[in-house]
Design a protein around this motif. Structure first.
Motif, PDB file in Angstrom:
ATOM      1  N   THR A  20       0.663  -1.238   0.067  1.00 24.47           N
ATOM      2  CA  THR A  20      -0.087  -0.118  -0.013  1.00 24.47           C
ATOM      3  C   THR A  20       0.792   1.230   0.231  1.00 24.47           C
ATOM      4  OG1 THR A  20      -0.063   0.005   2.549  1.00 24.47           O
ATOM      5  CG2 THR A  20      -1.828  -1.169   1.132  1.00 24.47           C
ATOM      6  N   PRO A  21       2.145   1.464   0.431  1.00 24.70           N
ATOM      7  CA  PRO A  21       2.748   2.842   0.670  1.00 24.70           C
ATOM      8  C   PRO A  21       2.572   3.427  -0.660  1.00 24.70           C
ATOM      9  CG  PRO A  21       3.950   1.119   1.970  1.00 24.70           C
ATOM     10  CD  PRO A  21       2.870   0.408   1.316  1.00 24.70           C
ATOM     11  N   PRO A  22       3.106   2.759  -1.783  1.00 21.45           N
ATOM     12  CA  PRO A  22       2.991   3.679  -2.886  1.00 21.45           C
ATOM     13  C   PRO A  22       1.755   4.186  -3.510  1.00 21.45           C
ATOM     14  CG  PRO A  22       4.263   1.584  -3.521  1.00 21.45           C
ATOM     15  CD  PRO A  22       3.526   1.518  -2.065  1.00 21.45           C
ATOM     16  N   ALA A  23       0.494   3.261  -3.511  1.00 18.98           N
ATOM     17  CA  ALA A  23      -0.788   3.779  -3.471  1.00 18.98           C
ATOM     18  C   ALA A  23      -1.149   4.738  -2.712  1.00 18.98           C
ATOM     19  CB  ALA A  23      -1.848   2.756  -3.779  1.00 18.98           C
ATOM     20  N   ALA A  24      -0.915   4.729  -1.403  1.00 21.04           N
ATOM     21  CA  ALA A  24      -1.216   5.721  -0.254  1.00 21.04           C
ATOM     22  C   ALA A  24      -0.563   7.003  -0.524  1.00 21.04           C
ATOM     23  CB  ALA A  24      -0.971   5.197   1.122  1.00 21.04           C
ATOM     24  N   ASP A  65       0.093   8.954   6.330  1.00 19.04           N
ATOM     25  CA  ASP A  65       0.359   8.298   7.875  1.00 19.04           C
ATOM     26  C   ASP A  65      -0.005   6.846   7.211  1.00 19.04           C
ATOM     27  OD1 ASP A  65       0.763  10.500   8.872  1.00 19.04           O
ATOM     28  OD2 ASP A  65      -1.112  10.898   9.966  1.00 19.04           O
ATOM     29  N   ARG A  66      -0.925   6.512   6.385  1.00 13.99           N
ATOM     30  CA  ARG A  66      -1.097   5.103   6.299  1.00 13.99           C
ATOM     31  C   ARG A  66      -0.162   4.492   5.544  1.00 13.99           C
ATOM     32  NH1 ARG A  66      -6.048   2.740   5.873  1.00 13.99           N
ATOM     33  NH2 ARG A  66      -6.340   3.976   7.585  1.00 13.99           N
ATOM     34  N   ALA A  67       0.626   5.259   4.693  1.00  9.90           N
ATOM     35  CA  ALA A  67       1.740   4.697   3.995  1.00  9.90           C
ATOM     36  C   ALA A  67       2.963   4.607   4.989  1.00  9.90           C
ATOM     37  CB  ALA A  67       2.276   5.576   3.027  1.00  9.90           C
ATOM     38  N   LEU A  68       3.090   5.463   5.956  1.00 12.77           N
ATOM     39  CA  LEU A  68       4.373   5.548   6.768  1.00 12.77           C
ATOM     40  C   LEU A  68       4.075   4.491   7.998  1.00 12.77           C
ATOM     41  CD1 LEU A  68       5.062   9.142   7.047  1.00 12.77           C
ATOM     42  CD2 LEU A  68       6.453   7.338   5.977  1.00 12.77           C
TER      43      LEU A  68
END
Length: 370
Positions: free
Chosen positions: A273-277, A298-301
């Motif tokens: 998910t980090p790239p999409a977020a 914050d979701r990515a991190l």
């Protein structure tokens, strides 16, 4: 939050401002201080930005505010504090002092409990009685106009955060199986490749096309299948593919990008998910929605604290850098010139990610550490 491209709303009174802010923020704030900045001369001034801080104010908050207003050519502001007086008043006093020192006019300063408001500037008890002025956000023409244009005011920030909650149950199981299929196909093709660098060229080229097709799909109001979403999740682990998605974000496609990256942020297996977020964060920031941008980043991190793109975006938001800086990035052609021809080394982050989640059961010799 810049609203130059938002639907036009006439804010002619404190009630209009109070009714508009939840729609501009995307949620009804609590324990917050909101600054609405206007550019131009009255009565034709334009609401240029809104910015929100949690209360009590963090150290240094006002120091970042004045440079932001200067960059956005804001000449007049209105302040709204949400919460009890002992919490709101010190923050309002601090911001008013900083604005006056900077020569920025304060049009109005209000405190609201969600049903009534009190003015810090008006001393006329006929229009601003000690018991406060009642107002109803839902009954306001401003709220009706915002709703007509598709703007939403969720109950609170937590409700906005929940819109990015990862899917669960059968939907999650389906995405898990789709991700395993995509990983197996990637692994099979890479292991069979006689020339790994040529495979990398083919993989990146196909990934770039899948990104472009996904944006077009969401422009039409359609949605990726599980297998398509899982494949794109693998593609985005390659920096060149992720950056292609970044270059495609423009004013004409911003709604499609918001829908696409929000969808993938909730559907992809968490490690992917980090790239999409982060792309959702970029899109929301460019769209003037700093709250959604912060939540997405914050979701990515939370998944990868070291994810560079998310960390850079987080720093930019913290420093109140205006989203206009996102409009001047490199083009797809310029990225190709900078990065050159794809090599198998470009796939290392994806192989490492697949290994971390247990989807890479064997590694090609070319990718094994020395």
């Amino acid at each position: 939050m810049s609203i130059d491209e938002k639907p036009r709303m006439v804010l002619a009174s404190p009630t209009d401002l109070l009714c508009a802010l939840p729609y501009l923020l995307g949620f009804h704030p609590t324990d917050s201080l909101v600054v609405a900045g206007f550019a131009g001369r009255p009565p034709d001034g334009r609401l240029r930005l809104t910015a929100r801080w949690d209360l009590p104010l963090a150290a240094g908050a006002t120091a970042r505010l004045v440079p932001l207003l200067t960059r956005e050519e804001v000449t007049r502001v209105a302040l709204v504090g949400y919460g009890p007086g002992p919490r709101v008043t010190p923050a309002v006093d601090e911001v008013i002092a900083a604005l006056r020192d900077a020569g920025v006019a304060v049009l109005e300063a209000l405190r609201t409990d969600g049903a009534r408001y009190w003015s810090y500037l008006c001393r006329n008890v006929r229009c601003c009685p000690p018991e406060g002025v009642p107002y109803d956000v839902g009954a306001s023409p401003v709220a009706a106009q915002a709703t007509l244009h598709g703007m939403v005011a969720l109950p609170d920030r937590e409700a906005l955060e929940r819109t990015l909650t990862p899917v669960d149950g059968p939907v999650r199981q389906a995405m898990r199986r789709a991700t395993a299929r995509a990983a197996a196909e990637f692994r099979r093709r890479l292991l069979a490749a006689e020339r790994p660098d040529d495979f990398a060229v083919d993989f990146v080229t196909a990934g770039l096309e899948r990104v472009r097709n996904a944006v077009r799909l969401y422009q039409r109001g359609d949605r990726l299948s599980d297998d398509e979403a899982a494949r794109l999740g693998l593609d985005l682990a390659v920096i060149r593919v992720r950056d292609e998605a970044w270059t495609l974000i423009d004013d004409d496609t911003i709604a499609a990008h918001l829908a696409l990256w929000r969808d993938l942020t909730t559907r992809l297996e968490p490690p992917f998910t980090p790239p999409a977020a982060s792309l959702l964060g970029v899109t929301a920031w460019r769209n003037g929605d700093c709250t959604l941008a912060n939540i997405a980043i914050d979701r990515a991190l939370a998944v990868d604290p070291g994810y560079t793109m998310a960390r850079l975006l987080s720093e930019g938001l913290c420093r109140l850098i205006p989203p206009d800086v996102l409009r001047s990035g490199p083009t797809s052609k310029e990225i190709d010139e900078q990065m050159g021809r794809p090599t198998v080394a470009w796939l290392l982050p994806l192989c490492g990610l697949l290994d971390t989640v247990g989807l890479a059961h064997s590694a090609p010799r070319c990718l094994e550490p020395p």
